[in-house]
Enzyme design. Structure first.
Site, PDB file in Angstrom:
ATOM      1  CG  ASN A 169      -0.181  -0.182   2.491  1.00 56.66           C
ATOM      2  OD1 ASN A 169       0.645   0.641   2.843  1.00 56.66           O
ATOM      3  ND2 ASN A 169      -0.430  -1.286   3.205  1.00 56.66           N
ATOM      4  CG  ASP A 216      -6.549  -5.483   6.246  1.00 53.47           C
ATOM      5  OD1 ASP A 216      -6.045  -5.547   7.377  1.00 53.47           O
ATOM      6  OD2 ASP A 216      -7.179  -4.494   5.836  1.00 53.47           O
ATOM      7  CE  LYS A 275      -8.703  -3.383  13.996  1.00 52.41           C
ATOM      8  NZ  LYS A 275      -7.665  -3.510  12.980  1.00 52.41           N
TER       9      LYS A 275
HETATM   10  N1  CTP Z   1      -3.828  -3.386  11.968  1.00 49.66           N
HETATM   11  C1  CTP Z   1      -3.020  -4.425  12.375  1.00 49.66           C
HETATM   12  N2  CTP Z   1      -3.007  -5.587  11.670  1.00 49.66           N
HETATM   13  C2  CTP Z   1      -3.776  -5.748  10.568  1.00 49.66           C
HETATM   14  C3  CTP Z   1      -4.601  -4.670  10.147  1.00 49.66           C
HETATM   15  C4  CTP Z   1      -4.613  -3.504  10.865  1.00 49.66           C
HETATM   16  O1  CTP Z   1      -2.307  -4.284  13.372  1.00 49.66           O
HETATM   17  N3  CTP Z   1      -3.745  -6.860   9.905  1.00 49.66           N
HETATM   18  C5  CTP Z   1      -3.864  -2.159  12.767  1.00 49.66           C
HETATM   19  C6  CTP Z   1      -3.306  -0.945  12.087  1.00 49.66           C
HETATM   20  O2  CTP Z   1      -1.922  -0.772  12.376  1.00 49.66           O
HETATM   21  C7  CTP Z   1      -4.142   0.167  12.665  1.00 49.66           C
HETATM   22  C8  CTP Z   1      -5.476  -0.485  12.945  1.00 49.66           C
HETATM   23  O3  CTP Z   1      -5.219  -1.889  13.009  1.00 49.66           O
HETATM   24  O4  CTP Z   1      -3.627   0.589  13.912  1.00 49.66           O
HETATM   25  C9  CTP Z   1      -6.570  -0.238  11.945  1.00 49.66           C
HETATM   26  O5  CTP Z   1      -6.125  -0.475  10.659  1.00 49.66           O
HETATM   27  P1  CTP Z   1      -7.064  -0.195   9.400  1.00 49.66           P
HETATM   28  O6  CTP Z   1      -6.324  -0.575   8.157  1.00 49.66           O
HETATM   29  O7  CTP Z   1      -7.673   1.168   9.496  1.00 49.66           O
HETATM   30  O8  CTP Z   1      -8.269  -1.163   9.642  1.00 49.66           O
HETATM   31  P2  CTP Z   1      -8.510  -2.684   9.422  1.00 49.66           P
HETATM   32  O9  CTP Z   1      -8.542  -3.351  10.742  1.00 49.66           O
HETATM   33  O10 CTP Z   1      -7.554  -3.236   8.415  1.00 49.66           O
HETATM   34  O11 CTP Z   1     -10.003  -2.677   8.880  1.00 49.66           O
HETATM   35  P3  CTP Z   1     -10.584  -2.221   7.459  1.00 49.66           P
HETATM   36  O12 CTP Z   1      -9.474  -2.402   6.459  1.00 49.66           O
HETATM   37  O13 CTP Z   1     -11.725  -3.145   7.266  1.00 49.66           O
HETATM   38  O14 CTP Z   1     -11.009  -0.795   7.615  1.00 49.66           O
END
Ligand code: CTP
Length: 398
Positions: free
Chosen positions: A209, A278, A344
């Site tokens: 990303n 993700d 979380k």
């Molecule tokens: N995060 C993490 N591990 C993942 C995904 C996210 O530790 N696999 C953490 C990120 O570092 C951030 C928070 O979770 O602090 C939220 O990340 P974000 O990308 O906004 O959300 P997601 O949980 O990935 O949800 P979505 O993509 O559905 O919005």
């Protein structure tokens, strides 16, 4: 009783980087350091003494015989400081220092001081790398003067090469280390995840990303400056790590999870600023995929979900630990972030809107800080400025 402030005498000489000395003043003041400024006559052609007077609240010394209320300022200023920092230091000034010449207030004070001397040289590349200048800087270094070497880059004179004064942040960090300033985060152990993760498709291709790592690294820099013991678990980024910070480099989300899980139990605060991918290709090909794939192969990369590091560690946190996450949202920023706070088990979620020109890779950001108690909006500002405010609020959660 509040501890007495450390004092820095900042010498500014006549180079284009003189304007950056204002940022150095600010950086030192943020760490509760009292700064006084002396300038050479030439430096005043780049920045007026009034600017430094307004920033520091002290008279600025230029003329040895014209310092208000003091007949021998070069001695008094030199004696009344814990560190003498010269930034920028021209090659002319470096030469004078090397020879012990004292023909103005700044160089007289430098000769008279018993405080450690920290010098940030800056000049055109030819002047910087001339044998005379290199010799002078080597002499200073042998004499125990600390040097913050100039960076390489585009110089005001239009050439590219070494000679650009080190970034003010780097100079401030060196100055604070020499002063032994203990910030309000000393004794705090902080882990920060930062940057993107990359998820290989084959040995030469990957999914990732736009994260640059700037947010996580700004937080790390500010926390280290405030005395925290900082470990960054970092995906691949192009930003320099701050001085004194431990960096654990990882590539994939699973590597980041393993590294973070190892660091987490011993930390007091954890900030999850990484943009973790993700999803990852379920099967990583051990050979480079060649052109001419069949239709089935062309239309499918099967994906698998990566571990959610924040969620795993958020649910594992112990009483004394504070866990902060980010939320990158394209819509319903606050509502979505609040859901992540609960799901979380975080103590705070810092939410920002992402999209073209927003958040990822930029120098600044506009954020919402969401906790169980409510939310606070911070308007657009530089990530370096946001970092200190975020840390203030995070410390309040302890
Ligand atoms: N995060 C993490 N591990 C993942 C995904 C996210 O530790 N696999 C953490 C990120 O570092 C951030 C928070 O979770 O602090 C939220 O990340 P974000 O990308 O906004 O959300 P997601 O949980 O990935 O949800 P979505 O993509 O559905 O919005």
């Amino acid at each position: 009783m509040a501890a007495e402030k450390k004092k820095v005498l900042l010498g500014v000489t006549g180079g284009i980087a003189a304007y950056k000395a204002c940022e150095i003043v600010r950086g030192l003041q943020k760490a509760e350091v009292d700064v006084r400024v002396v300038m050479t006559e030439n430096a005043t052609k780049f920045v007026g003494p009034l600017t430094f007077e307004a920033l520091t609240g002290h008279a600025v010394g230029v003329d040895e015989f014209g310092y208000p209320g003091d007949a021998i300022p070069h001695i008094h200023l030199a004696q009344d400081c814990d560190l003498f920092l010269i930034a920028p230091c021209t090659m002319n000034c470096a030469a004078k220092l090397a020879c012990g010449l004292a023909d103005d207030l700044l160089t007289s004070a430098a000769l008279a001081t018993t405080a450690p001397l920290l010098v940030a040289p800056a000049a055109n590349t030819q002047m910087y790398t001339s044998p005379a200048s290199l010799n002078n800087m080597a002499t200073l270094s042998l004499r125990g003067v600390e040097l913050v070497e100039a960076d390489e880059g585009y110089l005001a004179c239009g050439v590219e090469g070494r000679g650009r004064m080190a970034e003010p942040q780097r100079i401030v960090e060196r100055a604070l280390a020499l002063l032994g300033v203990r910030g309000d985060m000393s004794g705090v152990s902080l882990m920060i995840t930062a940057g993107p993760t990359i998820e290989p498709i084959d040995p030469v291709r990957y999914i990732t990303n736009f994260s640059s790592g700037k947010t996580g690294y700004s937080l790390a820099r500010a926390a280290a400056r405030r005395g925290a013991d900082v470990t960054i678990v970092s995906g691949p980024v192009a930003v320099d790590p701050p001085e004194g910070v431990t960096v654990v480099s990882v590539r994939t989300a699973r590597e980041m999870r393993d590294a973070a899980a190892e660091v987490f139990p011993a930390c007091d605060l954890a900030i999850f600023a990484a943009a973790v991918a993700d999803l990852r290709p379920e099967d990583e090909s051990d050979r480079k995929l060649k052109k001419g794939l069949d239709d089935a192969a062309l239309s499918t990369i099967r994906l698998a979900e990566n571990p959610d590091i924040l969620s795993e560690l958020g649910h594992a946190k112990r009483e004394h630990q504070v866990v902060v996450g980010f939320a990158a949202e394209t819509h319903d920023v606050v509502d979505n972030a609040r859901k992540k706070l609960i799901a979380k088990n975080a103590d705070m979620i810092i939410a920002n809107e992402v999209g073209p020109e927003k958040a990822f890779g930029t120098e600044g950001n506009e954020i919402y800080m969401i906790t169980a108690a409510g939310e606070e909006h911070l308007p657009y500002m530089l990530k370096s400025e946001l970092a200190d405010i975020v840390l203030d609020r995070v410390l309040d959660l302890r």
